[in-house]
Scaffold this motif. Structure first.
Motif, PDB file in Angstrom:
ATOM      1  N   ILE A   1      -5.165  10.234  -1.696  1.00 43.31           N
ATOM      2  CA  ILE A   1      -4.266   9.091  -1.521  1.00 43.31           C
ATOM      3  C   ILE A   1      -4.350   8.571  -0.091  1.00 43.31           C
ATOM      4  CG2 ILE A   1      -1.829   8.451  -1.403  1.00 43.31           C
ATOM      5  CD1 ILE A   1      -1.386  10.199  -3.865  1.00 43.31           C
TER       6      ILE A   1
ATOM      7  N   LYS B   1       0.832  -1.207   0.000  1.00 41.29           N
ATOM      8  CA  LYS B   1       0.000   0.000   0.000  1.00 41.29           C
ATOM      9  C   LYS B   1       0.862   1.250   0.000  1.00 41.29           C
ATOM     10  CE  LYS B   1      -3.735   0.037   2.594  1.00 41.29           C
ATOM     11  NZ  LYS B   1      -4.899  -0.287   3.421  1.00 41.29           N
TER      12      LYS B   1
ATOM     13  N   ALA C   1       0.815   4.145  -2.904  1.00 43.87           N
ATOM     14  CA  ALA C   1       0.585   5.568  -2.637  1.00 43.87           C
ATOM     15  C   ALA C   1       1.736   6.392  -3.219  1.00 43.87           C
ATOM     16  CB  ALA C   1       0.445   5.816  -1.145  1.00 43.87           C
TER      17      ALA C   1
ATOM     18  N   HIS D   1       1.325  11.741 -10.446  1.00 42.22           N
ATOM     19  CA  HIS D   1       0.784  13.101 -10.462  1.00 42.22           C
ATOM     20  C   HIS D   1       1.872  14.093 -10.807  1.00 42.22           C
ATOM     21  CE1 HIS D   1      -2.853  11.975  -7.825  1.00 42.22           C
ATOM     22  NE2 HIS D   1      -3.263  12.227  -9.048  1.00 42.22           N
TER      23      HIS D   1
ATOM     24  N   GLN E   1       1.399   6.663  -6.930  1.00 42.69           N
ATOM     25  CA  GLN E   1       0.362   7.622  -7.323  1.00 42.69           C
ATOM     26  C   GLN E   1       0.919   9.039  -7.316  1.00 42.69           C
ATOM     27  OE1 GLN E   1      -3.686   7.632  -5.723  1.00 42.69           O
ATOM     28  NE2 GLN E   1      -3.837   6.989  -7.844  1.00 42.69           N
ATOM     29  N   ILE E   2       1.661   9.378  -6.260  1.00 44.96           N
ATOM     30  CA  ILE E   2       2.243  10.712  -6.153  1.00 44.96           C
ATOM     31  C   ILE E   2       3.201  10.948  -7.315  1.00 44.96           C
ATOM     32  CG2 ILE E   2       3.736  12.184  -4.755  1.00 44.96           C
ATOM     33  CD1 ILE E   2       2.647  10.699  -2.291  1.00 44.96           C
TER      34      ILE E   2
ATOM     35  N   ARG F   1      -4.835  15.952  -3.844  1.00 47.27           N
ATOM     36  CA  ARG F   1      -4.277  14.647  -4.237  1.00 47.27           C
ATOM     37  C   ARG F   1      -3.833  13.877  -3.013  1.00 47.27           C
ATOM     38  NH1 ARG F   1      -0.656  16.901  -9.269  1.00 47.27           N
ATOM     39  NH2 ARG F   1      -2.300  16.757 -10.832  1.00 47.27           N
TER      40      ARG F   1
ATOM     41  N   HIS G   1      -7.598   6.731   0.488  1.00 54.59           N
ATOM     42  CA  HIS G   1      -7.570   5.416  -0.161  1.00 54.59           C
ATOM     43  C   HIS G   1      -6.688   4.442   0.613  1.00 54.59           C
ATOM     44  CE1 HIS G   1      -6.871   2.350  -3.210  1.00 54.59           C
ATOM     45  NE2 HIS G   1      -8.030   2.739  -3.699  1.00 54.59           N
ATOM     46  N   PHE G   2      -5.597   4.949   1.177  1.00 58.83           N
ATOM     47  CA  PHE G   2      -4.698   4.093   1.948  1.00 58.83           C
ATOM     48  C   PHE G   2      -5.420   3.513   3.157  1.00 58.83           C
ATOM     49  CE2 PHE G   2      -0.330   2.854   2.847  1.00 58.83           C
ATOM     50  CZ  PHE G   2      -0.391   2.531   4.181  1.00 58.83           C
TER      51      PHE G   2
ATOM     52  N   LYS H   1      -5.748  16.470 -12.738  1.00 61.86           N
ATOM     53  CA  LYS H   1      -6.331  15.231 -12.234  1.00 61.86           C
ATOM     54  C   LYS H   1      -5.986  15.123 -10.756  1.00 61.86           C
ATOM     55  CE  LYS H   1      -6.012  10.257 -12.806  1.00 61.86           C
ATOM     56  NZ  LYS H   1      -5.863   9.156 -13.729  1.00 61.86           N
ATOM     57  N   ILE H   2      -6.993  14.856  -9.959  1.00 57.96           N
ATOM     58  CA  ILE H   2      -6.771  14.739  -8.519  1.00 57.96           C
ATOM     59  C   ILE H   2      -6.693  13.265  -8.147  1.00 57.96           C
ATOM     60  CG2 ILE H   2      -7.721  15.242  -6.232  1.00 57.96           C
ATOM     61  CD1 ILE H   2      -6.763  17.708  -7.741  1.00 57.96           C
ATOM     62  N   ASP H   3      -7.580  12.487  -8.710  1.00 55.31           N
ATOM     63  CA  ASP H   3      -7.580  11.055  -8.491  1.00 55.31           C
ATOM     64  C   ASP H   3      -8.290  10.453  -9.692  1.00 55.31           C
ATOM     65  OD1 ASP H   3      -8.271   9.061  -5.470  1.00 55.31           O
ATOM     66  OD2 ASP H   3      -7.210   8.601  -7.331  1.00 55.31           O
ATOM     67  N   ASN H   4      -8.393   9.163  -9.736  1.00 51.63           N
ATOM     68  CA  ASN H   4      -9.059   8.568 -10.895  1.00 51.63           C
ATOM     69  C   ASN H   4     -10.495   9.033 -11.044  1.00 51.63           C
ATOM     70  OD1 ASN H   4      -6.941   7.111 -11.858  1.00 51.63           O
ATOM     71  ND2 ASN H   4      -7.379   5.323 -10.580  1.00 51.63           N
TER      72      ASN H   4
END
Lengths: 238, 282
Positions: free
Chosen positions: B93, A87, A91, A98, A94-95, B89, B96-97, B65-68
């Motif tokens: 995240i 996880k 994360a 972006h 994802q960062i 963002r 979601h974690f 885009k911030i998230d999907n």
């Protein structure tokens, strides 16, 4: 009288042993992971048995986690720590996406994993990882780690309870010449994708015979130019 | 807006009960180039007018885009917007974690609004100078929200912010009742029409506008220039089809006449049966 003040040099003190803790934050859920890198593919495999002590908890638990389009992480050890590690990496990825508008490459992820593991140097993730995928040129790459992040890229690797049984077999089948021998050989194997998958199936079937923590089924993930493919092969359930 | 003696500090009320600094911050939003949002039952579309500070520079990025399942369009101080998008963002995240599920849009919007409010009540801070249009999808469907520098937020069916947004809003007000049933393509076309209104004189091209879409089972994506250009071109052909349809339509003569008056200077022969398009001047 002098004995009171001078330290005695001849007497040896018995080594003090650390008191046995009543509780351990870790548990070993067993299992084995293997990865083989090819010219344009990478095979990552792990058995699907999760155990504790001498008992089986789950027969179909996946130890494999796809982090990016081109990197797949297989880990054996303490599954709770492993899930947290997965996880964490997700994360962080994802960062990265972006910020850079693209996915992380496998070598970049390899470094990130190493740093993430070392970050917890003094309370480690009980995870023995093998990261497999395609590098920036599309060649297969395999990185294997210890619990605190020491890692190395190689052509093949295995980790976990069955590692001692599988590694010698892989060495026998895949080991390329020593780096001292010139001309230098690439750290990838000359096997075809099909042969590599076959070899993985053989090694797991053999490991399942003697390692009590390996069995039930082996999940095989193959990454190549076309994408990611999964196979599942049953193993002995005893 | 005239300067007065109660507008130096955001923590000073005016005798009329206003916080001028906050209102000036909203002015900054009105000065930025336009951002438009609209939603249907299945999709939310964001569109922006992209202004380049000079011919030599690239356009400013206003769609993030911030998230999907969430994205934003901003108007105003885009630097402030970038900082807010980084915060958003990070929140997505983290959520979601912990919960392994996407952060509901409404919750994120409230968090941003609360963050903005803090800046209106600290003497060592200043309000954010950016307005956000937040487009997102969650369990309750597609949503469009606006975040203000004041810390206010509201949900919209369709909205526009920034300079010349009134023109876009007028278009949206005319058409918004049809949005719910629109397909994705129709919604994007409506968004582009709205952008066109804001651009006024300029020709619409993939160089001076941006579009982003999020939908059910469709992650938030900013359309690439090629796709955008093809949508813009479809606007032209769509408009021609629309007008020829009006002239040769199967409606009765009465309504046909009324429509012709509306479309203005086009040579049309009225009355004699169904006129084929080739008879018309297009």
């Amino acid at each position: 009288m002098s004995m009171v003040f001078a330290p005695c040099l001849t007497e040896t003190t018995a080594p003090t042993t650390h008191a046995q803790p009543a509780w351990s934050p870790y548990d070993n859920n067993g299992g084995t992971c293997v990865a083989i890198a090819g010219e344009d593919y990478c095979v990552i495999a792990a058995d699907t048995r999760m155990s504790t002590g001498f008992s089986i908890l789950i027969r179909n638990y996946s130890k494999i986690h796809q982090i990016t389009e081109k990197s797949v992480l297989a880990s054996s050890g303490f599954q709770a720590d492993i899930r947290a590690l997965q996880k964490n990496l997700d994360a962080r990825h994802q960062i990265y996406q972006h910020q850079h508008n693209k996915q992380m490459s496998c070598p970049a992820m390899a470094q990130l994993l190493s740093n993430t593991l070392y970050y917890k140097r003094f309370f480690p993730y009980y995870a023995f990882n093998v990261l497999g995928g395609l590098d920036n040129e599309g060649r297969g790459c395999v990185y294997s780690y210890d619990a605190v992040g020491s890692y190395e890229r190689s052509g093949y690797s295995s980790q976990g309870t069955g590692m001692q049984l599988i590694m010698p077999v892989l060495d026998n089948q895949l080991k390329s010449a020593s780096p001292l021998v010139l001309p230098l050989q690439k750290s990838t194997t000359p096997l075809s994708e099909f042969e590599a998958v076959d070899l993985v199936k053989d090694t797991f079937a053999s490991a399942a015979e003697r390692d009590i923590y390996t069995g039930d089924a082996v999940e095989i993930v193959i990454i190549n130019r076309e994408g990611v493919r999964r196979e599942l092969m049953d193993l002995k359930r005893d | 807006m005239f300067r007065n003696q109660y507008d130096t500090d955001v923590t000073t009320w005016s005798p009329a009960g206003r916080l001028h600094q906050v209102e000036y911050a909203m002015e900054a939003v009105k000065q930025g180039s336009a951002a438009i949002g609209l939603r249907s039952k299945t999709h939310v579309v964001l569109a922006t007018v992209n202004k380049a500070s000079s011919e030599l520079s690239a356009h400013q990025k206003k769609l993030f885009k911030i998230d999907n399942h969430i994205g934003i369009a901003m108007a105003g101080l885009t630097a402030d917007g970038r900082v807010l998008s980084r915060y958003m963002r990070s929140e997505c995240i983290n959520h979601h974690f912990v919960f392994e599920s996407p952060l509901p849009v409404g919750r994120l919007v409230v968090q941003v609004a609360d963050k903005a409010q803090v800046c209106t009540q600290r003497s060592w801070k200043r309000p954010y100078g950016v307005g956000l249009l937040v487009a997102g999808l969650d369990e309750t469907g597609p949503h469009l929200y606006q975040n203000c520098p004041s810390g206010n937020y509201s949900e919209y069916q369709a909205f526009a912010i920034g300079s010349r947004s009134q023109a876009a809003k007028t278009y949206l007000e005319r058409k918004f009742e049809t949005f719910m049933e629109c397909t994705k393509e129709e919604l994007i076309r409506h968004a582009l029409f709205a952008v066109k209104e804001s651009l006024q004189e300029e020709e619409l091209s993939s160089g001076n506008c941006g579009v982003a879409v999020v939908g059910i089972d469709e992650p938030f994506v900013v359309l690439d220039p090629k796709t955008l250009q093809s949508y813009i071109e479809s606007l032209e052909t769509g408009k021609e089809e629309q007008q020829t349809m009006e002239e040769t339509g199967t409606d009765d003569r009465q309504s046909l006449q009324v429509q012709h008056e509306g479309t203005g200077s086009r040579g049309i022969s009225v009355g004699a049966g169904d006129d084929s398009p080739t008879d018309m001047e297009t």
